[in-house]
Design a protein around this motif. Structure first.
Motif, PDB file in Angstrom:
ATOM      1  N   PHE A 285      -8.010   4.011  -1.909  1.00 11.20           N
ATOM      2  CA  PHE A 285      -6.629   4.210  -1.479  1.00 11.20           C
ATOM      3  C   PHE A 285      -5.685   4.361  -2.671  1.00 11.20           C
ATOM      4  N   TYR A 286      -5.918   3.557  -3.728  1.00  6.65           N
ATOM      5  CA  TYR A 286      -5.077   3.581  -4.923  1.00  6.65           C
ATOM      6  C   TYR A 286      -5.798   4.288  -6.063  1.00  6.65           C
ATOM      7  N   GLN A 287      -4.993   4.841  -6.972  1.00  8.23           N
ATOM      8  CA  GLN A 287      -5.564   5.521  -8.129  1.00  8.23           C
ATOM      9  C   GLN A 287      -4.754   5.182  -9.369  1.00  8.23           C
ATOM     10  N   ALA A 288      -5.441   4.721 -10.418  1.00  8.42           N
ATOM     11  CA  ALA A 288      -4.791   4.526 -11.714  1.00  8.42           C
ATOM     12  C   ALA A 288      -4.565   5.885 -12.353  1.00  8.42           C
ATOM     13  N   LEU A 289      -3.434   6.047 -13.029  1.00  7.44           N
ATOM     14  CA  LEU A 289      -3.039   7.367 -13.505  1.00  7.44           C
ATOM     15  C   LEU A 289      -3.481   7.676 -14.936  1.00  7.44           C
ATOM     16  N   VAL A 290      -3.882   6.675 -15.700  1.00  9.18           N
ATOM     17  CA  VAL A 290      -4.140   6.868 -17.123  1.00  9.18           C
ATOM     18  C   VAL A 290      -5.639   6.822 -17.410  1.00  9.18           C
ATOM     19  N   ASP A 291      -6.080   7.664 -18.350  1.00  4.72           N
ATOM     20  CA  ASP A 291      -7.479   7.665 -18.774  1.00  4.72           C
ATOM     21  C   ASP A 291      -7.906   6.254 -19.174  1.00  4.72           C
ATOM     22  N   PHE A 302       0.023   3.156 -11.214  1.00  2.21           N
ATOM     23  CA  PHE A 302      -0.927   3.641 -10.213  1.00  2.21           C
ATOM     24  C   PHE A 302      -0.184   4.189  -9.001  1.00  2.21           C
ATOM     25  N   THR A 303      -0.920   4.798  -8.063  1.00  2.00           N
ATOM     26  CA  THR A 303      -0.302   5.454  -6.915  1.00  2.00           C
ATOM     27  C   THR A 303      -1.279   5.535  -5.752  1.00  2.00           C
ATOM     28  N   ASP A 310       4.228   5.360  -1.267  1.00  2.00           N
ATOM     29  CA  ASP A 310       4.367   4.403  -2.371  1.00  2.00           C
ATOM     30  C   ASP A 310       5.696   3.662  -2.279  1.00  2.00           C
ATOM     31  N   GLN A 311       6.767   4.389  -1.980  1.00  2.00           N
ATOM     32  CA  GLN A 311       8.085   3.767  -1.904  1.00  2.00           C
ATOM     33  C   GLN A 311       8.172   2.765  -0.754  1.00  2.00           C
ATOM     34  N   VAL A 312       7.556   3.109   0.369  1.00  2.00           N
ATOM     35  CA  VAL A 312       7.535   2.201   1.518  1.00  2.00           C
ATOM     36  C   VAL A 312       6.781   0.925   1.163  1.00  2.00           C
ATOM     37  N   ILE A 313       5.638   1.076   0.522  1.00  2.00           N
ATOM     38  CA  ILE A 313       4.825  -0.089   0.154  1.00  2.00           C
ATOM     39  C   ILE A 313       5.549  -0.958  -0.864  1.00  2.00           C
TER      40      ILE A 313
END
Length: 362
Positions: A285-291, A302-303, A310-313
């Motif tokens: 469900f979530y993903q880290a954005l950086v290598d 993350f997103t 994301d804003q709701v959560i």
């Protein structure tokens, strides 16, 4: 319900420090009055500022080859002070564009008449990886290389083991990970860090500069307030310093010492960030954005790959006592700042909430 502050800055402060500030705010046994009332010329404050410098030198292993100054104006002033003081031979600096604040440093240098060359940039990749020096980089073409060790907004970090290798001078903006992980100060010729992320409240910036490099400079054109030497000569009291901010910074440095120093903070920060990254990486469900190799220990970005969701959560997180999880407006998503003062319990509470949100919004 326990509340936790994940703000990127001003960031969370150690609870014992906040308690001591509260207890001493009206007066303490040394000042006999409030810390915000005492004179910066008083013996009490001279002891405080000397203590802060001594503690910082101890924690970062700063030798006498370096001067330490406490300056107002934040990192934005340092973006101008560095080139004004040190870009005087070639009038040109090199910048690795690893994020918003690295780009701002280049823009500031250009605005005051210096040439700032972007050597490499990860902007096209939304700063998800770190730009590196090319093999044909010629340090002699520049007065220095400017580096942002930790990119607060984007969440990518040059750790000690992946710092650029250069034969020339190198400066570092360590605002958001100073004391969070060990760096060899001797590999840098100047370092600065705004206090408001990991050192204390906003209002003071730490500058660490190589004395012999400073002595080489011809800066007659630079106003005294923008000269590092002005602060070093007057022990950071060239003008009225931010007394309260330095007092609080000294208390934070004392707390770090009591925790076992930078190595202890580093171990705790690895534990906190690894636990959060492990959960994110194992979630669909979530993903880290950086290598992986460039991930920050202090700013986990993350997103869910749906910015509205994301804003709701993030709003729901605030209702649950997990504050300031919104990512920077230029990035979106989430940003959990895990500075030294952030307890392990905050990470546990965040993961518990994220699991619950995953079930509800997936």
């Amino acid at each position: 319900m326990t509340n936790y502050n994940f703000s990127a800055g001003p960031g969370v402060l150690p609870t014992p420090v906040l308690t001591k500030i509260k207890d001493e705010f009206t007066k303490n046994e040394f000042t006999h009055m409030s810390i915000i009332e005492i004179s910066h010329r008083s013996s009490q404050f001279e002891e405080i500022i000397a203590s802060a410098e001594e503690r910082l030198r101890d924690l970062m292993n700063i030798s006498d080859d370096y001067g330490v100054a406490f300056i107002q104006g934040g990192g934005s002033t340092q973006f101008e002070m560095l080139p004004l003081n040190f870009a005087n031979r070639k009038n040109k600096i090199a910048v690795l564009d690893s994020g918003n604040f690295a780009a701002k440093a280049a823009t500031a240098a250009t605005a005051i008449g210096k040439t700032a060359i972007i050597l490499d940039s990860s902007k096209d990749d939304k700063y998800h990886h770190l730009p590196m020096l090319s093999p044909d980089f010629h340090a002699d073409d520049y007065d220095y290389l400017h580096l942002t060790t930790n990119n607060t907004i984007e969440g990518a970090t040059y750790h000690q083991d992946n710092l650029p290798k250069t034969t020339g001078r190198m400066t570092a903006d360590m605002s958001s990970n100073i004391l969070a992980e060990p760096y060899d100060v001797n590999q840098f010729d100047a370092i600065f860090a705004g206090a408001q992320k990991n050192l204390g409240p906003a209002g003071v910036t730490v500058a660490i500069v190589k004395k012999d490099w400073l002595a080489e400079q011809n800066i007659q054109h630079v106003g005294s307030m923008l000269r590092y030497q002005s602060y070093l000569d007057k022990h950071s009291m060239y003008n009225t310093p931010p007394v309260f901010s330095i007092y609080a910074l000294d208390l934070v440095l004392e707390w770090v010492q009591e925790q076992g120093g930078v190595d202890s903070m580093y171990a705790q920060n690895i534990k906190k960030s690894s636990k959060l990254y492990d959960y994110i990486d194992n979630s669909s469900f979530y993903q880290a954005l950086v290598d992986n190799s460039a991930r920050s220990l202090t700013n986990v970005v993350f997103t869910t790959n749906n910015l509205e969701r994301d804003q709701v959560i993030a709003k729901e997180a605030a209702k649950a006592g997990l504050f300031n999880l919104n990512g920077h407006r230029s990035v979106g998503g989430f940003r959990a700042s895990l500075y030294n003062a952030q307890p392990q319990e905050a990470v546990d509470a965040l993961i518990t909430f994220l699991k619950k949100a995953e079930k509800e919004y997936k």
